[in-house]
Write an enzyme that holds these catalytic residues in place. Structure first.
Site, PDB file in Angstrom:
ATOM      1  N   ILE A 206       5.405  -3.391  -7.522  1.00  0.00           N
ATOM      2  CA  ILE A 206       4.658  -2.157  -7.797  1.00  0.00           C
ATOM      3  C   ILE A 206       5.250  -1.031  -6.956  1.00  0.00           C
ATOM      4  O   ILE A 206       5.139  -1.045  -5.731  1.00  0.00           O
ATOM      5  CB  ILE A 206       3.167  -2.325  -7.447  1.00  0.00           C
ATOM      6  CG1 ILE A 206       2.566  -3.514  -8.213  1.00  0.00           C
ATOM      7  CG2 ILE A 206       2.396  -1.042  -7.754  1.00  0.00           C
ATOM      8  CD1 ILE A 206       1.201  -3.932  -7.718  1.00  0.00           C
ATOM      9  N   ARG A 207       5.888  -0.081  -7.616  1.00  0.00           N
ATOM     10  CA  ARG A 207       6.578   1.008  -6.878  1.00  0.00           C
ATOM     11  C   ARG A 207       7.303   0.436  -5.664  1.00  0.00           C
ATOM     12  O   ARG A 207       7.146   0.890  -4.527  1.00  0.00           O
ATOM     13  CB  ARG A 207       5.587   2.091  -6.468  1.00  0.00           C
ATOM     14  CG  ARG A 207       5.030   2.849  -7.674  1.00  0.00           C
ATOM     15  CD  ARG A 207       3.981   3.892  -7.312  1.00  0.00           C
ATOM     16  NE  ARG A 207       4.466   4.874  -6.357  1.00  0.00           N
ATOM     17  CZ  ARG A 207       5.327   5.843  -6.648  1.00  0.00           C
ATOM     18  NH1 ARG A 207       5.829   5.960  -7.860  1.00  0.00           N
ATOM     19  NH2 ARG A 207       5.691   6.706  -5.739  1.00  0.00           N
TER      20      ARG A 207
ATOM     21  N   GLY B  63       0.865  -1.170   0.000  1.00  0.00           N
ATOM     22  CA  GLY B  63       0.000   0.000   0.000  1.00  0.00           C
ATOM     23  C   GLY B  63       0.896   1.213   0.000  1.00  0.00           C
ATOM     24  O   GLY B  63       1.803   1.306  -0.816  1.00  0.00           O
ATOM     25  N   GLU B  64       0.704   2.086   0.935  1.00  0.00           N
ATOM     26  CA  GLU B  64       1.527   3.293   1.023  1.00  0.00           C
ATOM     27  C   GLU B  64       2.053   3.383   2.461  1.00  0.00           C
ATOM     28  O   GLU B  64       1.287   3.628   3.383  1.00  0.00           O
ATOM     29  CB  GLU B  64       0.662   4.499   0.636  1.00  0.00           C
ATOM     30  CG  GLU B  64       1.402   5.795   0.611  1.00  0.00           C
ATOM     31  CD  GLU B  64       2.721   5.715  -0.155  1.00  0.00           C
ATOM     32  OE1 GLU B  64       2.712   5.317  -1.329  1.00  0.00           O
ATOM     33  OE2 GLU B  64       3.765   6.044   0.437  1.00  0.00           O
ATOM     34  N   SER B  65       3.365   3.184   2.602  1.00  0.00           N
ATOM     35  CA  SER B  65       3.929   3.083   3.951  1.00  0.00           C
ATOM     36  C   SER B  65       3.793   4.381   4.743  1.00  0.00           C
ATOM     37  O   SER B  65       3.627   4.345   5.962  1.00  0.00           O
ATOM     38  CB  SER B  65       5.395   2.666   3.873  1.00  0.00           C
ATOM     39  OG  SER B  65       6.144   3.594   3.111  1.00  0.00           O
TER      40      SER B  65
ATOM     41  N   HIS C  72       4.662  -8.422  -4.308  1.00  0.00           N
ATOM     42  CA  HIS C  72       3.298  -8.667  -3.820  1.00  0.00           C
ATOM     43  C   HIS C  72       2.908 -10.133  -4.024  1.00  0.00           C
ATOM     44  O   HIS C  72       2.255 -10.446  -5.029  1.00  0.00           O
ATOM     45  CB  HIS C  72       2.306  -7.795  -4.603  1.00  0.00           C
ATOM     46  CG  HIS C  72       2.277  -6.369  -4.178  1.00  0.00           C
ATOM     47  ND1 HIS C  72       1.313  -5.852  -3.339  1.00  0.00           N
ATOM     48  CD2 HIS C  72       3.099  -5.337  -4.471  1.00  0.00           C
ATOM     49  CE1 HIS C  72       1.531  -4.563  -3.141  1.00  0.00           C
ATOM     50  NE2 HIS C  72       2.615  -4.224  -3.818  1.00  0.00           N
TER      51      HIS C  72
ATOM     52  N   GLU D 270       0.614 -11.751  -2.729  1.00  0.00           N
ATOM     53  CA  GLU D 270      -0.845 -11.947  -2.682  1.00  0.00           C
ATOM     54  C   GLU D 270      -1.494 -11.725  -4.041  1.00  0.00           C
ATOM     55  O   GLU D 270      -2.661 -12.047  -4.235  1.00  0.00           O
ATOM     56  CB  GLU D 270      -1.467 -11.032  -1.609  1.00  0.00           C
ATOM     57  CG  GLU D 270      -1.681  -9.580  -2.007  1.00  0.00           C
ATOM     58  CD  GLU D 270      -0.395  -8.741  -2.046  1.00  0.00           C
ATOM     59  OE1 GLU D 270       0.701  -9.299  -1.818  1.00  0.00           O
ATOM     60  OE2 GLU D 270      -0.492  -7.535  -2.336  1.00  0.00           O
TER      61      GLU D 270
ATOM     62  N   CYS E 225       6.040  -5.362   0.464  1.00  0.00           N
ATOM     63  CA  CYS E 225       6.146  -4.028  -0.136  1.00  0.00           C
ATOM     64  C   CYS E 225       6.059  -2.946   0.941  1.00  0.00           C
ATOM     65  O   CYS E 225       6.974  -2.842   1.754  1.00  0.00           O
ATOM     66  CB  CYS E 225       5.121  -3.884  -1.249  1.00  0.00           C
ATOM     67  SG  CYS E 225       5.607  -2.636  -2.446  1.00  0.00           S
TER      68      CYS E 225
ATOM     69  N   ARG F 280      12.723   3.344  -0.553  1.00  0.00           N
ATOM     70  CA  ARG F 280      11.382   3.376  -1.162  1.00  0.00           C
ATOM     71  C   ARG F 280      11.482   3.674  -2.653  1.00  0.00           C
ATOM     72  O   ARG F 280      12.361   4.411  -3.087  1.00  0.00           O
ATOM     73  CB  ARG F 280      10.504   4.441  -0.494  1.00  0.00           C
ATOM     74  CG  ARG F 280      10.163   4.124   0.937  1.00  0.00           C
ATOM     75  CD  ARG F 280       9.353   5.252   1.545  1.00  0.00           C
ATOM     76  NE  ARG F 280       8.094   5.436   0.860  1.00  0.00           N
ATOM     77  CZ  ARG F 280       7.581   6.621   0.549  1.00  0.00           C
ATOM     78  NH1 ARG F 280       8.223   7.725   0.842  1.00  0.00           N
ATOM     79  NH2 ARG F 280       6.425   6.687  -0.071  1.00  0.00           N
TER      80      ARG F 280
HETATM   81  N1  GLN Z   1       5.910   2.884  -2.682  1.00  0.00           N
HETATM   82  C1  GLN Z   1       5.087   2.428  -1.598  1.00  0.00           C
HETATM   83  C2  GLN Z   1       5.552   2.969  -0.257  1.00  0.00           C
HETATM   84  O1  GLN Z   1       6.513   3.631  -0.174  1.00  0.00           O
HETATM   85  C3  GLN Z   1       5.051   0.913  -1.540  1.00  0.00           C
HETATM   86  C4  GLN Z   1       4.348   0.368  -2.751  1.00  0.00           C
HETATM   87  C5  GLN Z   1       3.562  -0.887  -2.501  1.00  0.00           C
HETATM   88  O2  GLN Z   1       3.324  -1.290  -1.368  1.00  0.00           O
HETATM   89  N2  GLN Z   1       3.121  -1.488  -3.580  1.00  0.00           N
HETATM   90  O3  GLN Z   1       4.925   2.729   0.723  1.00  0.00           O
END
Ligand code: GLN
Length: 195
Positions: free
Chosen positions: A139-140, A49-51, A176, A178, A81, A110
């Site tokens: 993903i990112r 997600g987004e940390s 990921h 999952e 992630c 990150r």
């Molecule tokens: N770029 C996101 C972060 O810094 C991590 C990306 C992800 O969980 N798919 O949290």
């Protein structure tokens, strides 16, 4: 011994797919959003997600300190992630107010694969899963830049950069698992609970 109760941190991000992946493995996972729900589980999955957002929500939901305590006490955890970023000792290119648990002795950067390769997939050889490579979706994604002595590298991308690690009962992946029908990374983590 009763079966371990597995929780999935459900503040933000890809938690529902982890719950579904665990269900497919016969584990009835609990979504964790409160300290009381955390107290009811024996192990926790921290999703992607987004940390930075998750770090904020952990604080506003009064979950950061209780979770830090559980992790310090040796609770098994799987971080994928953003979840890997949260479990790490040090976050590079993080936000100034972003916190992490230091549950695994790694430094992560990150969004380390750069803009041109925001997302990509790769087949990875994973330690402990010799049957076939794991098809990994990034993903990112963060990359592991430093690994402490007690940390085992479970998988690397081309060029040798680590993307999956383990230290004791804590398993982390840049990718990921999952999102794949191949649930062997979750199985590898569940083996920690049986151990
Ligand atoms: N770029 C996101 C972060 O810094 C991590 C990306 C992800 O969980 N798919 O949290």
């Amino acid at each position: 011994m009763p079966a371990a109760r597995v929780g999935v941190l459900a503040l933000q991000g890809a938690f529902a797919l982890h719950v579904r992946a665990l269900a497919r493995l016969g584990v009835d996972a609990v979504e964790v959003r409160t300290p009381a729900e955390l107290a009811g589980v024996d192990a926790l999955v921290l999703p992607g997600g987004e940390s930075t957002t998750m770090s904020k929500l952990l604080e506003s939901q009064q979950l950061f300190e209780p979770l830090a305590e559980r992790l310090a006490g040796g609770m098994p955890a799987l971080g994928t992630c953003a979840g890997m970023i949260l479990l790490s000792r040090e976050v590079l290119d993080g936000r100034a107010d972003q916190r992490s648990f230091g549950a695994i002795d790694i430094a992560v950067r990150r969004n380390a694969f750069g803009r041109q390769v925001d997302s990509f997939e790769a087949d990875l050889q994973v330690v402990g899963l010799p049957e076939a490579p794991v098809h990994a979706v990034f993903i990112r994604a963060p990359i592991v830049e430093e690994v402490g002595e007690g940390v085992e590298i479970l998988a690397q991308v081309e060029g040798g950069r680590p993307v999956a690690c383990r230290q004791g009962p804590v398993v982390v992946t840049s990718f990921h698992p999952e999102l794949s029908p191949d649930l062997r990374v979750h199985e590898l983590f569940l083996r920690e609970l049986a151990a």
